[in-house]
Motif scaffolding. Structure first.
Motif, PDB file in Angstrom:
ATOM      1  N   ARG A 236      35.006  39.267  45.621  1.00 42.58           N
ATOM      2  CA  ARG A 236      35.506  39.453  44.070  1.00 42.58           C
ATOM      3  C   ARG A 236      33.964  40.159  43.538  1.00 42.58           C
ATOM      4  NH1 ARG A 236      36.172  34.027  41.294  1.00 42.58           N
ATOM      5  NH2 ARG A 236      36.194  35.829  39.184  1.00 42.58           N
ATOM      6  N   SER A 237      34.929  41.192  42.878  1.00 45.78           N
ATOM      7  CA  SER A 237      34.294  41.975  41.818  1.00 45.78           C
ATOM      8  C   SER A 237      33.687  40.980  40.740  1.00 45.78           C
ATOM      9  CB  SER A 237      35.539  43.329  41.227  1.00 45.78           C
ATOM     10  OG  SER A 237      34.357  43.645  40.183  1.00 45.78           O
TER      11      SER A 237
ATOM     12  N   TYR B  13      44.591  36.871  31.792  1.00 43.44           N
ATOM     13  CA  TYR B  13      43.443  35.572  31.012  1.00 43.44           C
ATOM     14  C   TYR B  13      43.663  34.518  32.365  1.00 43.44           C
ATOM     15  CZ  TYR B  13      40.940  31.965  29.058  1.00 43.44           C
ATOM     16  OH  TYR B  13      40.510  30.674  28.652  1.00 43.44           O
ATOM     17  N   ARG B  14      42.762  34.528  33.343  1.00 44.07           N
ATOM     18  CA  ARG B  14      43.253  33.269  34.035  1.00 44.07           C
ATOM     19  C   ARG B  14      42.369  31.782  34.362  1.00 44.07           C
ATOM     20  NH1 ARG B  14      43.897  37.475  37.672  1.00 44.07           N
ATOM     21  NH2 ARG B  14      46.342  38.486  37.600  1.00 44.07           N
TER      22      ARG B  14
ATOM     23  N   PRO C  74      36.175  41.810  36.116  1.00 45.32           N
ATOM     24  CA  PRO C  74      37.615  42.085  35.538  1.00 45.32           C
ATOM     25  C   PRO C  74      38.389  43.230  35.347  1.00 45.32           C
ATOM     26  CG  PRO C  74      37.042  40.655  33.705  1.00 45.32           C
ATOM     27  CD  PRO C  74      35.764  41.043  34.641  1.00 45.32           C
TER      28      PRO C  74
ATOM     29  N   ASP D   9      40.142  46.267  33.817  1.00 49.25           N
ATOM     30  CA  ASP D   9      40.599  46.341  31.889  1.00 49.25           C
ATOM     31  C   ASP D   9      41.684  45.325  31.988  1.00 49.25           C
ATOM     32  OD1 ASP D   9      37.545  46.985  31.700  1.00 49.25           O
ATOM     33  OD2 ASP D   9      38.435  48.962  30.841  1.00 49.25           O
TER      34      ASP D   9
ATOM     35  N   GLU E 249      43.405  43.255  32.338  1.00 48.02           N
ATOM     36  CA  GLU E 249      43.978  42.006  33.845  1.00 48.02           C
ATOM     37  C   GLU E 249      43.987  40.764  32.533  1.00 48.02           C
ATOM     38  OE1 GLU E 249      40.744  39.993  36.952  1.00 48.02           O
ATOM     39  OE2 GLU E 249      41.296  42.112  37.608  1.00 48.02           O
TER      40      GLU E 249
END
Ligand code: IYR
Length: 233
Positions: A6-7, A16-17, A10, A12, A14
């Motif tokens: 994972r980077s 909300y999780r 997030p 831009d 993306e």
């Protein structure tokens, strides 16, 4: 997605999780004891301008920087770079450039009112701590993110974010037994040049880190009391 691939950023836009956050609640008695102890220990921190040449364990400084990098930041953009400078030649160059600027400052650029405010602190244009301390942490703020393709992405609340991170850095250093000084030579452009930092980064502070010299003295300062700094509504 696994953690390792994972980077940190997030993309831009993306969605909300959220993920659960359920730290174990600390019993009030333990909170009280820890808070009182921390208050006591932090009140013993002093800014140091005379450092011993003794080396400090490098990992202690790296861990303190890792603590600083946990700071909250505007839009979680983490707009900071911490350059850990141990090379004595690079420290000599930083000292020479800083002292050249400080001479101009102390010989008039600061103005009488500012110089008067500094007099009780005993500061002047000579900055031996920049070469005496075994390392400097030069903190840079990233005004925007520069991607490999050359695209720029605006960062938000950069100074606030970096200021919070530096506060956490000073706390971590102090609680790990190390002394520090927040030095802000002005102007600081030379730091970007000496350290070869990219154009999106501007120096924020130079922080010598080490142990106080045996002959170290500090100004006889008092802190404002809690009721002078806090208002309860
Ligand atoms: N940057 C100069 C002057 C200075 C300014 C303030 I505000 C201080 O709290 C201390 C110093 C210097 O580093 O000497």
């Amino acid at each position: 997605m696994s953690h390792s691939t994972r980077s940190w950023a997030p993309a831009d836009g993306e969605p909300y999780r959220p993920v659960p956050y359920r730290p174990e609640r600390m019993p009030a008695a333990e909170s009280l004891a820890r808070a009182a102890e921390l208050r006591e220990r932090m009140n013993r921190r002093r800014t140091v301008r005379q450092f011993a040449a003794d080396p400090v364990p490098a990992q202690v400084v790296r861990d303190a920087i890792a603590c600083a990098a946990t700071a909250p930041s505007g839009a979680h953009q983490q707009p900071w770079t911490f350059v850990l400078v141990r090379d004595p030649e690079v420290r000599r160059r930083i000292r020479a450039a800083a002292e050249a600027e400080e001479q101009v400052s102390y010989r008039g650029r600061l103005g009488e009112e500012w110089l008067a405010a500094l007099r009780p602190l005993g500061t002047d244009e000579v900055k031996p701590h920049l070469t005496d301390a075994p390392q400097l942490i030069v903190v840079f703020r990233q005004r925007h993110r520069l991607d490999a393709d050359g695209s720029k992405h605006k960062h938000y609340y950069v100074d606030e974010s970096v200021g919070i991170a530096v506060g956490m850095l000073l706390t971590a250093l102090h609680l790990s037994g190390l002394a520090a000084l927040v030095h802000t030579p002005s102007p600081m452009r030379f730091l970007q040049e000496v350290l070869g930092r990219p154009a999106n980064e501007k120096a924020f502070a130079v922080i010598p880190v080490g142990y106080p010299a045996p002959e170290c003295v500090v100004p006889d300062l008092m802190r404002k009391s809690l009721d002078q700094v806090m208002v309860e509504v």
